[in-house]
Write a protein that holds these residues in place. Structure first.
Motif, PDB file in Angstrom:
ATOM      1  N   SER A  46       6.845  27.755  -0.415  1.00 22.64           N
ATOM      2  CA  SER A  46       5.410  27.512   0.021  1.00 22.64           C
ATOM      3  C   SER A  46       4.839  26.261   0.620  1.00 22.64           C
ATOM      4  O   SER A  46       5.715  25.277   0.620  1.00 22.64           O
ATOM      5  N   ALA A  47       3.877  26.170   1.151  1.00 23.00           N
ATOM      6  CA  ALA A  47       3.651  25.082   1.952  1.00 23.00           C
ATOM      7  C   ALA A  47       3.380  23.914   0.908  1.00 23.00           C
ATOM      8  O   ALA A  47       3.711  22.578   1.318  1.00 23.00           O
ATOM      9  N   VAL A  48       2.770  24.123  -0.169  1.00 27.38           N
ATOM     10  CA  VAL A  48       2.840  23.124  -1.315  1.00 27.38           C
ATOM     11  C   VAL A  48       4.225  22.530  -1.533  1.00 27.38           C
ATOM     12  O   VAL A  48       4.516  21.387  -1.787  1.00 27.38           O
ATOM     13  N   GLU A  49       5.166  23.528  -2.048  1.00 28.38           N
ATOM     14  CA  GLU A  49       6.540  23.071  -2.333  1.00 28.38           C
ATOM     15  C   GLU A  49       7.186  22.312  -1.068  1.00 28.38           C
ATOM     16  O   GLU A  49       8.066  21.487  -1.025  1.00 28.38           O
ATOM     17  N   LEU A  50       6.799  22.905  -0.003  1.00 28.13           N
ATOM     18  CA  LEU A  50       7.713  22.154   1.321  1.00 28.13           C
ATOM     19  C   LEU A  50       6.852  20.490   1.291  1.00 28.13           C
ATOM     20  O   LEU A  50       7.937  19.665   1.575  1.00 28.13           O
ATOM     21  N   MET A  51       5.545  20.418   1.172  1.00 27.04           N
ATOM     22  CA  MET A  51       5.013  19.064   1.349  1.00 27.04           C
ATOM     23  C   MET A  51       5.486  18.081   0.218  1.00 27.04           C
ATOM     24  O   MET A  51       5.729  17.138   0.335  1.00 27.04           O
ATOM     25  N   LYS A  52       5.810  18.686  -1.005  1.00 27.48           N
ATOM     26  CA  LYS A  52       6.419  17.873  -2.065  1.00 27.48           C
ATOM     27  C   LYS A  52       7.498  17.353  -1.984  1.00 27.48           C
ATOM     28  O   LYS A  52       7.979  16.263  -2.140  1.00 27.48           O
ATOM     29  N   ARG A  53       8.527  18.564  -1.024  1.00 23.30           N
ATOM     30  CA  ARG A  53       9.785  17.680  -0.692  1.00 23.30           C
ATOM     31  C   ARG A  53       9.729  16.832   0.240  1.00 23.30           C
ATOM     32  O   ARG A  53      10.521  15.955   0.007  1.00 23.30           O
ATOM     33  N   VAL A  54       8.984  16.923   1.127  1.00 24.36           N
ATOM     34  CA  VAL A  54       8.644  16.064   2.148  1.00 24.36           C
ATOM     35  C   VAL A  54       8.322  14.719   1.858  1.00 24.36           C
ATOM     36  O   VAL A  54       8.968  13.475   1.927  1.00 24.36           O
ATOM     37  N   LEU A  55       7.166  14.733   0.821  1.00 17.26           N
ATOM     38  CA  LEU A  55       6.749  13.437   0.107  1.00 17.26           C
ATOM     39  C   LEU A  55       7.880  12.929  -0.736  1.00 17.26           C
ATOM     40  O   LEU A  55       7.897  11.497  -0.829  1.00 17.26           O
ATOM     41  N   ASN A  56       8.599  13.690  -1.510  1.00 15.60           N
ATOM     42  CA  ASN A  56       9.676  13.047  -2.264  1.00 15.60           C
ATOM     43  C   ASN A  56      10.586  12.419  -1.199  1.00 15.60           C
ATOM     44  O   ASN A  56      11.054  11.214  -1.828  1.00 15.60           O
ATOM     45  N   ASP A  57      11.047  12.775  -0.167  1.00 14.83           N
ATOM     46  CA  ASP A  57      11.852  12.009   0.853  1.00 14.83           C
ATOM     47  C   ASP A  57      11.133  10.848   1.112  1.00 14.83           C
ATOM     48  O   ASP A  57      11.917   9.769   1.597  1.00 14.83           O
ATOM     49  N   CYS A  58       9.519  10.624   0.911  1.00 14.88           N
ATOM     50  CA  CYS A  58       9.013   9.435   1.472  1.00 14.88           C
ATOM     51  C   CYS A  58       8.664   8.558   0.222  1.00 14.88           C
ATOM     52  O   CYS A  58       7.813   7.686   0.356  1.00 14.88           O
ATOM     53  N   GLY A  59       9.384   9.164  -0.943  1.00 13.57           N
ATOM     54  CA  GLY A  59       9.172   8.161  -2.017  1.00 13.57           C
ATOM     55  C   GLY A  59       7.588   8.291  -2.519  1.00 13.57           C
ATOM     56  O   GLY A  59       7.068   7.595  -3.080  1.00 13.57           O
ATOM     57  N   ASN A  60       7.219   9.620  -2.279  1.00 11.51           N
ATOM     58  CA  ASN A  60       5.837   9.839  -2.653  1.00 11.51           C
ATOM     59  C   ASN A  60       4.627   8.865  -2.219  1.00 11.51           C
ATOM     60  O   ASN A  60       3.777   8.578  -2.830  1.00 11.51           O
ATOM     61  N   ASN A  61       5.083   8.308  -0.935  1.00  7.97           N
ATOM     62  CA  ASN A  61       4.148   7.199  -0.475  1.00  7.97           C
ATOM     63  C   ASN A  61       3.523   7.883   0.974  1.00  7.97           C
ATOM     64  O   ASN A  61       4.146   7.994   1.744  1.00  7.97           O
ATOM     65  N   LEU A  62       2.308   7.872   0.969  1.00  9.41           N
ATOM     66  CA  LEU A  62       1.459   8.281   2.019  1.00  9.41           C
ATOM     67  C   LEU A  62       1.885   7.373   3.361  1.00  9.41           C
ATOM     68  O   LEU A  62       1.771   7.698   4.505  1.00  9.41           O
ATOM     69  N   ASN A  63       1.819   5.930   3.167  1.00 12.61           N
ATOM     70  CA  ASN A  63       2.166   5.253   4.252  1.00 12.61           C
ATOM     71  C   ASN A  63       3.512   5.441   4.982  1.00 12.61           C
ATOM     72  O   ASN A  63       3.513   5.397   6.293  1.00 12.61           O
ATOM     73  N   THR A  64       4.522   5.811   4.040  1.00 15.41           N
ATOM     74  CA  THR A  64       5.599   6.199   4.735  1.00 15.41           C
ATOM     75  C   THR A  64       5.759   7.189   5.170  1.00 15.41           C
ATOM     76  O   THR A  64       6.378   7.404   6.402  1.00 15.41           O
ATOM     77  N   LEU A  65       5.012   8.426   4.737  1.00 15.70           N
ATOM     78  CA  LEU A  65       4.983   9.575   5.690  1.00 15.70           C
ATOM     79  C   LEU A  65       4.421   9.363   7.225  1.00 15.70           C
ATOM     80  O   LEU A  65       4.801   9.877   7.954  1.00 15.70           O
ATOM     81  N   GLY A  66       3.362   8.250   6.886  1.00 19.25           N
ATOM     82  CA  GLY A  66       2.642   8.336   8.162  1.00 19.25           C
ATOM     83  C   GLY A  66       3.629   7.456   9.254  1.00 19.25           C
ATOM     84  O   GLY A  66       3.170   7.576  10.502  1.00 19.25           O
ATOM     85  N   LYS A  67       4.559   6.848   8.850  1.00 20.19           N
ATOM     86  CA  LYS A  67       5.473   6.228   9.736  1.00 20.19           C
ATOM     87  C   LYS A  67       6.515   7.219  10.434  1.00 20.19           C
ATOM     88  O   LYS A  67       7.295   6.701  11.268  1.00 20.19           O
ATOM     89  N   LYS A  68       6.549   8.336  10.051  1.00 20.88           N
ATOM     90  CA  LYS A  68       7.459   9.400  10.685  1.00 20.88           C
ATOM     91  C   LYS A  68       7.201   9.746  11.856  1.00 20.88           C
ATOM     92  O   LYS A  68       5.972   9.911  12.096  1.00 20.88           O
TER      93      LYS A  68
END
Length: 229
Positions: A46-68
């Protein structure tokens, strides 16, 4: 191959849009908020599961996500260019919000404050308008709402509309304003009756009725200052 499930097809407990509507945005996880943006996941998650996986790869840090980069986000199955752009746009908005100061709410604790605020929008009117100012417990303005636009000598005001606006805005204090195109600030009997109806409604709803101001060009009448509220 099975079709991917959109958020609308999930079980009620798993629908983040509905959870945001019913519980408020602060009750949702980062993954759920991001899932609302992308709308759907992949055939495997699902979209939630997908975004959990993406965030996990970013150390659950939104700042890191924004740098992708867009390319990096598109490497995830279920994220295409449009979804990647939506994610990065949301991260950028978050950064910009952090840089901006919270808007200062105007204080409306006196008749003079209210008159100064409303005079500029009422001074040139050739018909009567009525406005309600909705405030928090510190007399800070939440919002102003025009509740009627009428004739030369009077305008009809529905007290139920005033109460509805106050409740929807979570206001604990209100002030009523209307203008007299004649530029005579003396209240009419209709003004007195309206003031009393609003006072009683506020008393019932436990909302503080601060004042009823009659706005003219260069002068005003305050029921509070005249000891009538």
């Amino acid at each position: 191959m099975s079709e991917k499930l959109t958020i609308a097809q999930w079980s009620a407990d798993d629908q983040p849009r509905e959870r945001l509507r019913d519980l408020g945005a602060d009750m949702l996880s980062d993954a759920e908020l991001l899932a609302i943006l992308i709308g759907s996941g992949s055939t495997r998650e699902s979209a939630v599961e997908l975004m959990k996986r993406v965030l996990n790869d970013c150390g659950n840090n939104l700042n890191t996500l924004g740098k992708k980069t867009i390319r990096e986000l598109c490497e995830y199955n279920g994220i295409g260019e449009a979804k990647a752009i939506s994610i990065l746009a949301a991260c950028e908005l978050g950064k910009r919000r952090q840089r901006e100061k919270a808007e200062e709410r105007k204080q409306m604790s006196s008749a003079a404050d209210i008159y100064e605020y409303m005079h500029t929008r009422m001074q040139d009117l050739d018909v009567e308008e009525a406005w309600v100012l909705l405030m928090n417990q510190n007399f800070r303005l939440i919002k102003d709402v025009r509740i009627s636009h009428g004739g030369i000598t009077e305008t009809a005001v529905d007290v139920r509309i005033i109460m509805r606006e106050a409740i929807l805005a979570n206001a604990t204090i209100i002030a009523l304003c209307h203008n007299h195109p004649s530029n005579n600030s003396r209240p009419s009997k209709d003004d007195d009756h309206l003031t009393e109806r609003v006072r009683k409604a506020c008393e019932t709803m436990r909302i503080h009725f601060l004042d009823h101001i009659i706005v003219c060009d260069g002068s005003y009448y305050s029921y509070h200052e005249q000891g009538r509220l």
